[in-house]
Design a protein around this motif. Structure first.
Motif, PDB file in Angstrom:
ATOM      1  N   PRO A   1       3.271  -3.811  -2.154  1.00 49.27           N
ATOM      2  CA  PRO A   1       2.099  -2.741  -2.396  1.00 49.27           C
ATOM      3  C   PRO A   1       0.975  -3.666  -3.076  1.00 49.27           C
ATOM      4  O   PRO A   1       0.705  -4.435  -3.845  1.00 49.27           O
ATOM      5  CB  PRO A   1       2.830  -1.796  -3.241  1.00 49.27           C
ATOM      6  N   GLY A   2      -0.063  -2.903  -2.292  1.00 50.18           N
ATOM      7  CA  GLY A   2      -1.476  -3.875  -2.847  1.00 50.18           C
ATOM      8  C   GLY A   2      -2.708  -3.394  -1.773  1.00 50.18           C
ATOM      9  O   GLY A   2      -2.425  -2.654  -0.732  1.00 50.18           O
TER      10      GLY A   2
ATOM     11  N   GLY B   1      -4.700  -1.209   2.711  1.00 50.73           N
ATOM     12  CA  GLY B   1      -3.664  -0.955   1.662  1.00 50.73           C
ATOM     13  C   GLY B   1      -2.516  -0.623   2.197  1.00 50.73           C
ATOM     14  O   GLY B   1      -2.717   0.581   3.187  1.00 50.73           O
ATOM     15  N   ARG B   2      -1.388  -0.621   1.697  1.00 56.01           N
ATOM     16  CA  ARG B   2      -0.185  -0.220   1.848  1.00 56.01           C
ATOM     17  C   ARG B   2       0.891   0.057   0.542  1.00 56.01           C
ATOM     18  O   ARG B   2       0.619  -0.832  -0.422  1.00 56.01           O
ATOM     19  CB  ARG B   2       0.633  -0.921   2.570  1.00 56.01           C
TER      20      ARG B   2
ATOM     21  N   VAL C   1       3.388   4.277   3.347  1.00 54.65           N
ATOM     22  CA  VAL C   1       1.930   4.783   3.546  1.00 54.65           C
ATOM     23  C   VAL C   1       0.745   3.765   3.450  1.00 54.65           C
ATOM     24  O   VAL C   1       0.678   3.079   2.506  1.00 54.65           O
ATOM     25  CB  VAL C   1       1.872   5.983   2.703  1.00 54.65           C
ATOM     26  N   GLU C   2      -0.361   4.016   4.587  1.00 53.37           N
ATOM     27  CA  GLU C   2      -1.196   2.921   4.520  1.00 53.37           C
ATOM     28  C   GLU C   2      -2.626   3.559   4.571  1.00 53.37           C
ATOM     29  O   GLU C   2      -2.846   4.958   5.004  1.00 53.37           O
ATOM     30  CB  GLU C   2      -0.940   2.253   5.758  1.00 53.37           C
ATOM     31  N   ALA C   3      -3.742   3.122   4.197  1.00 52.13           N
ATOM     32  CA  ALA C   3      -5.126   3.559   4.098  1.00 52.13           C
ATOM     33  C   ALA C   3      -5.858   2.413   4.608  1.00 52.13           C
ATOM     34  O   ALA C   3      -5.895   1.407   4.320  1.00 52.13           O
ATOM     35  CB  ALA C   3      -5.447   4.151   3.240  1.00 52.13           C
TER      36      ALA C   3
ATOM     37  N   LYS D   1      -8.172   4.919  -3.812  1.00 56.80           N
ATOM     38  CA  LYS D   1      -7.972   6.373  -4.081  1.00 56.80           C
ATOM     39  C   LYS D   1      -7.224   7.084  -2.853  1.00 56.80           C
ATOM     40  O   LYS D   1      -6.801   8.147  -3.298  1.00 56.80           O
ATOM     41  CB  LYS D   1      -9.503   6.812  -3.920  1.00 56.80           C
ATOM     42  N   LYS D   2      -7.488   6.814  -1.720  1.00 57.44           N
ATOM     43  CA  LYS D   2      -6.742   7.411  -0.842  1.00 57.44           C
ATOM     44  C   LYS D   2      -5.380   7.128  -0.993  1.00 57.44           C
ATOM     45  O   LYS D   2      -4.566   8.215  -0.604  1.00 57.44           O
ATOM     46  CB  LYS D   2      -7.086   6.546   0.638  1.00 57.44           C
ATOM     47  N   LEU D   3      -4.760   6.073  -1.310  1.00 60.76           N
ATOM     48  CA  LEU D   3      -3.453   6.056  -1.742  1.00 60.76           C
ATOM     49  C   LEU D   3      -2.971   6.268  -3.011  1.00 60.76           C
ATOM     50  O   LEU D   3      -1.840   6.422  -3.433  1.00 60.76           O
ATOM     51  CB  LEU D   3      -3.070   4.379  -1.623  1.00 60.76           C
TER      52      LEU D   3
END
Length: 328
Positions: free
Chosen positions: A119-120, A133-134, A139-141, A247-249
């Motif tokens: 994650p990062g 990021g993931r 889940v990714e964004a 923020k999205k993640l």
């Protein structure tokens, strides 16, 4: 080496193209660099020509001819739409050198370069820019990366465009004095402001304008106040991309890795320090990684992962040391 245990990794960008050939033990055997091959920057025909030339050079360097790789990974800039994917897939298929191609955006290979798949978040800043990021559940964004007309903040193109605007406004008496105009005129071998404008518009393609970012960096480290401001703004904009993704993640308060990849970070500490300062304020628990200039490592990691080879810390470290010795 047994057939089928060699892998090909390719990084295709708006500034340069890299190909590497390596073994299942992470031994780097071949490494070649060429010019830009992003189809959005140089067109489909030239993109294919450059990719084939760089891969051919890499294969020749290790004595491979008419070889078919079991797995190859292509990290491609501007792989944003189904049409982009179709274009690149056809291009790779026509090469007839890979049984199982992996075709992903360069933001994915950059992410693997920085995190190894954990994650990062990664921020890419080359000719263009993007944050990606993931998290654990896959889940990714993303943020940015929507090309130069509406996006690419903090990129080489953005830095150069801002500097050109400041230089012209300074000439018109609308901004403080800056050495940027003189440096641009010298670069274009222009004896007058009007000649500079003429030469600038002769070829306003993205990668040509982006190449002027090095002039801005030179001016900044020579003490030009306007140039320094532009680089600091670029660092903050790149930090904003990372924060937007976080923020999205919903991981802005988590102890995650945040890294940056791309040639913009070659310009020296001003951009990276501005980037770090912004991240530390907005994401205090994040670990900020030192800049990496190429995402080829991530393409190599993805090949090995697809082949069922565990990405141990020792294996990733081995690959990183070999690549960074060549790409520094």
């Amino acid at each position: 080496m047994k057939a089928g245990r060699l892998f090909l990794a390719v990084e295709s960008g708006g500034t340069r193209t890299i190909a590497s050939i390596f073994s299942d033990e992470g031994e780097l055997l071949g490494y070649s660099i060429g010019g830009p091959s992003s189809h959005h920057v140089v067109g489909v025909a030239r993109s294919e020509e450059t990719l084939k030339a760089v891969i051919s050079d890499c294969m020749a360097s290790v004595g491979l001819k008419d070889y078919v790789f079991e797995i190859g990974c292509f990290g491609m800039a501007s792989l944003d739409t189904p049409k982009d994917f179709e274009i690149i897939s056809e291009m790779v298929k026509s090469m007839n050198i890979i049984k199982n191609p992996i075709i992903v955006g360069d933001h994915v290979t950059a992410y693997y370069t920085v995190t190894g798949g954990r994650p990062g978040i990664v921020v890419i800043a080359g000719t263009g820019s993007m944050g990606y990021g993931r998290v654990k559940d896959g889940v990714e964004a993303r943020a940015g990366g929507w090309e130069w007309l509406v996006s690419d903040e903090g990129s080489a193109y953005d830095i150069a465009r801002r500097a050109l605007v400041y230089a012209v406004r300074s000439y018109d008496g609308l901004e403080e004095k800056t050495s940027l105009l003189d440096k641009f005129m010298e670069h274009f071998k222009a004896s007058s402001f009007e000649e500079f404008i003429q030469k600038l518009y002769e070829d306003p393609r993205k990668h040509r304008i982006a190449s002027l970012a090095t002039i801005v960096a030179t001016a900044a480290y020579e003490g030009d106040n306007v140039a320094r401001k532009i680089l600091k703004v670029a660092g903050k904009e790149l930090g904003l991309l990372a924060f937007s993704v976080a923020k999205k993640l919903r991981i802005e308060n988590d102890p995650i890795m945040v890294g940056c990849v791309g040639g913009v970070f070659r310009s020296g500490p001003i951009i990276f320090n501005s980037f770090k300062s912004f991240i530390r304020k907005k994401m205090p628990k994040a670990t900020i990684m030192e800049p990496v200039f190429s995402a080829i490592e991530g393409a190599m990691f993805l090949c090995l992962k697809e082949a069922g080879i565990q990405l141990s810390e020792n294996l990733m470290k081995k690959i990183r040391l070999q690549v960074r010795k060549l790409d520094h």
